[in-house]
Design a protein around this motif. Structure first.
Motif, short mmCIF file in Angstrom:
data_model
loop_
_atom_site.label_atom_id
_atom_site.label_comp_id
_atom_site.label_asym_id
_atom_site.label_seq_id
_atom_site.Cartn_x
_atom_site.Cartn_y
_atom_site.Cartn_z
N GLU A 104 -23.50 7.47 -0.15
CA GLU A 104 -23.77 7.39 1.28
C GLU A 104 -23.12 8.53 2.06
O GLU A 104 -23.71 9.07 2.99
N ASP A 105 -21.90 8.91 1.67
CA ASP A 105 -21.24 10.03 2.34
C ASP A 105 -22.04 11.32 2.15
O ASP A 105 -22.17 12.12 3.08
N ARG A 108 -24.96 11.13 4.54
CA ARG A 108 -24.57 11.32 5.94
C ARG A 108 -24.18 12.77 6.23
O ARG A 108 -24.43 13.27 7.34
N MET A 112 -25.56 15.68 9.62
CA MET A 112 -24.45 15.87 10.55
C MET A 112 -24.91 16.17 11.97
O MET A 112 -24.27 15.78 12.94
N ARG A 115 -25.45 12.96 13.82
CA ARG A 115 -24.46 11.93 13.55
C ARG A 115 -24.08 11.12 14.80
O ARG A 115 -23.69 9.96 14.69
N THR A 118 -26.52 7.12 16.46
CA THR A 118 -26.35 6.09 15.43
C THR A 118 -27.69 5.50 15.00
O THR A 118 -27.95 5.29 13.81
N THR A 121 -29.57 8.01 12.85
CA THR A 121 -28.94 8.11 11.54
C THR A 121 -29.34 6.94 10.65
O THR A 121 -29.68 7.12 9.47
N GLN A 122 -29.31 5.74 11.20
CA GLN A 122 -29.69 4.57 10.42
C GLN A 122 -31.16 4.61 10.03
O GLN A 122 -31.54 4.20 8.92
N LEU A 125 -31.39 7.06 7.17
CA LEU A 125 -30.86 6.44 5.96
C LEU A 125 -31.86 5.47 5.37
O LEU A 125 -32.09 5.45 4.15
N ARG A 139 -25.14 3.14 -3.24
CA ARG A 139 -24.67 3.88 -2.07
C ARG A 139 -23.15 4.02 -2.01
O ARG A 139 -22.63 4.97 -1.43
N ARG A 158 -30.33 13.62 0.80
CA ARG A 158 -29.45 14.39 1.69
C ARG A 158 -30.26 15.39 2.51
O ARG A 158 -30.02 15.57 3.71
N MET A 161 -32.15 13.69 5.32
CA MET A 161 -31.32 13.27 6.45
C MET A 161 -31.29 14.29 7.57
O MET A 161 -30.97 13.94 8.71
#
Length: 245
Positions: A104-105, A108, A112, A115, A118, A121-122, A125, A139, A158, A161
């Motif tokens: 997960e990191d 995320r 960036m 970020r 929220t 981002t969700q 994801l 994750r 990634r 994202m």
């Protein structure tokens, strides 16, 4: 193989692109396009200049001549950090995940620039998890502890994202087992079905033809042929294989 095919709306347009390292050009007068919602393959043997083209698009290689446009805007003068913020995303050869970081990191870190949003981002994801359920399942695991195929899913996630207009993938099948390549092919077909614009650099002709709408063949830094994937029969595959050596 067909003649150059034009389109009214392109995500990527490259015209007259030449560039290389130090004083030497690796790519010469490159011209091709990726239409909106289209998947295009760039095929060629090792050393043909495929990765150099991707580096030029990402702003990692100085452009000597030519234009690189994303959705009609010339990006060749932009720094890489700006290009990577929603214009172009890259899955590099070898995946290059962040070691010591969870799945997960890693995801995320790819988003960036969004970020602080929220909800967005969700949403991004969830789009990754919908495409790769195994990524959601793992994750919390360290990303580099996964199998090669699973790591490639994380690397693609990634890139997703950053929500790029254009997705670049550099040899995503490299080093993967046959079953992992099958899973990867299906995932890329689903991405294509989501109307994403994709430029795929790949050595596996069979995979490229399954995923992509059109292909370009690069040899010694020059585009030497192109055509629609659906129109390439046994003779066309043989020709591509000959270029690949």
């Amino acid at each position: 193989m067909s003649e150059h095919i034009g389109a009214a709306s392109d995500t990527l347009t490259i015209e007259g692109l030449s560039g290389g390292y130090d004083r030497f050009d690796v790519i010469h007068d490159i011209a091709f396009r990726v239409g909106a919602g289209e998947a295009v393959a760039l095929l060629g043997p090792n050393g043909a200049g495929k990765t150099t083209v991707l580096r030029a698009i990402m702003g990692l290689l100085p452009r000597r001549r030519g234009r690189i446009e994303i959705e009609g805007s010339d990006i060749a003068g932009l720094p890489t950090r700006r290009i990577a913020r929603g214009l172009v995303g890259l899955v590099p050869e070898g995946r290059r995940l962040f070691t010591g970081q969870s799945v997960e990191d890693n995801l995320r870190l790819g988003g960036m620039h969004v970020r602080r949003d929220t909800a967005r981002t969700q949403e991004l994801l969830q789009s990754v998890f919908d495409l790769f359920p195994v990524v959601e399942r793992y994750r919390a695991r360290e990303a580099t502890a996964l199998s090669g195929g699973e790591q490639q899913m994380v690397a693609i996630g990634r890139m997703m994202m950053s929500d790029p207009a254009l997705m670049l993938l550099d040899e995503p099948s490299l080093g993967l087992a046959p079953l992992a390549i099958q899973d990867l092919t299906k995932a890329l077909q689903r991405l294509r079905g989501q109307n994403r614009s994709i430029l795929l650099v790949e050595q596996r002709v069979d995979m490229a033809l399954e995923v992509c709408d059109r292909v370009y063949v690069l040899s010694e830094g020059r585009i030497v042929d192109e055509g629609r994937a659906a129109d390439i029969g046994a003779e066309g595959r043989a020709l591509i294989d000959a270029y690949l050596g």
